[in-house]
Scaffold this active site. Sequence first.
Site, PDB file in Angstrom:
ATOM      1  N   LYS A 114       0.850  -1.168   0.000  1.00 37.88           N
ATOM      2  CA  LYS A 114       0.000   0.000   0.000  1.00 37.88           C
ATOM      3  C   LYS A 114       0.899   1.234   0.000  1.00 37.88           C
ATOM      4  O   LYS A 114       1.837   1.328   0.771  1.00 37.88           O
ATOM      5  CB  LYS A 114      -0.899  -0.006   1.238  1.00 37.88           C
ATOM      6  CG  LYS A 114      -2.060   1.009   1.176  1.00 37.88           C
ATOM      7  CD  LYS A 114      -1.781   2.251   1.968  1.00 37.88           C
ATOM      8  CE  LYS A 114      -2.967   3.179   2.105  1.00 37.88           C
ATOM      9  NZ  LYS A 114      -3.706   2.998   3.327  1.00 37.88           N
ATOM     10  N   HIS A 173     -10.371   5.532  -1.206  1.00 37.23           N
ATOM     11  CA  HIS A 173     -10.897   6.902  -1.097  1.00 37.23           C
ATOM     12  C   HIS A 173     -11.318   7.436  -2.470  1.00 37.23           C
ATOM     13  O   HIS A 173     -12.479   7.474  -2.787  1.00 37.23           O
ATOM     14  CB  HIS A 173      -9.916   7.874  -0.444  1.00 37.23           C
ATOM     15  CG  HIS A 173      -9.224   7.367   0.769  1.00 37.23           C
ATOM     16  ND1 HIS A 173      -9.877   6.671   1.764  1.00 37.23           N
ATOM     17  CD2 HIS A 173      -7.919   7.445   1.162  1.00 37.23           C
ATOM     18  CE1 HIS A 173      -9.014   6.355   2.714  1.00 37.23           C
ATOM     19  NE2 HIS A 173      -7.827   6.795   2.370  1.00 37.23           N
ATOM     20  N   ASP A 246     -11.474   1.818   6.251  1.00 35.56           N
ATOM     21  CA  ASP A 246     -10.415   2.574   6.927  1.00 35.56           C
ATOM     22  C   ASP A 246     -10.697   2.679   8.426  1.00 35.56           C
ATOM     23  O   ASP A 246     -10.354   3.686   9.056  1.00 35.56           O
ATOM     24  CB  ASP A 246     -10.271   3.974   6.325  1.00 35.56           C
ATOM     25  CG  ASP A 246      -8.816   4.343   6.040  1.00 35.56           C
ATOM     26  OD1 ASP A 246      -7.955   3.455   6.144  1.00 35.56           O
ATOM     27  OD2 ASP A 246      -8.537   5.511   5.737  1.00 35.56           O
TER      28      ASP A 246
END
Length: 332
Positions: A114, A173, A246
Amino acid sequence: MRTVEDSDPKVAFNAAYNATVTLTAGFTTVRDVGARNSDVIFALRAAIAERKVAGPRLLCVGAVLSPTGGHGQIYGYRHDVCACVQSTSGICDGVDECRRAVRRQVSHGADAIKFVATGGVLSNIKAGLDQQFTDDEIRSIIAKRPITWAGASPHGAAGINAALEAGVDSIEHGSFLDARSLELFIAKGAFHVPTIIAGVTVLEMAQGDGVLTPAQIEKAMIVGVKIKEALARSHKAGVTIAFGTDMGVGPHGQNAREFGYMVEAGMPSREAIKAATASAAKLLDLSDEVGTIAPGKSADVIAVDSSPLDDVSVLQRMAFVMARGDVYLGVT
């Protein structure tokens, strides 16, 4: 404050508790997309797999990759204090360092990579919300990765598009995605993981009792609105959506609130549930094991008291949870 107060053993016990809370909330497989201490999250992954700790099947990225001064690092204290608590494992600048950082995470046991393609809301620094890694750095992170998937955590369109151009598997996102982003999602077969609950949470924090700093508030007030709009646009365009939250930004165990926000953004309940099951399994390359109920797959089963197709909020109230054949909530 907990960053400079909690010992690593305390963090580990907190993580084990959060894993149990998340499992009993009905989530039998999760991704951990960034840990300050990779040893803690890798140990938790092993303890869950060995059935020593109750928790969901856990896939871990280890340290998040970030450029110097980028998102995901610790700011706001004296520089020497920040240096004491800042993990440098994922900080990388330039193509060679980025490639080395990927290999370092893999050697430590990461399931995936990530990286922060743009600035983020909760970084206490006025670095904005757009691209931070260069295009060449992003390509070096993604190229020939010996891992399951690589995910980017961008808000701004330039960072989103650079990551998609390079071939990233998922965008978390995606707050300011644009028309080009939508074209790239479709062309590349990438997944959008909207994490609306994270945006809603930081917006509430920004409007609340002074928890956030001025630099964080400025970004939270924008992202909190845009993040839901981004899902509405990507869903309408036919982008494949995978569920993600998240959590950690907000309280663990409230993951299922995301379903309601997804429906508010225009997804039918059935599609929101698919995003959390079959689509999420496909993103994680686990379709042969989880995501649907079929002979030979893991016995991961949840039950609620009424149909979530009629009211998706019932997924916030589990009646039964089975993971890998073991019952963790409800009667056998």
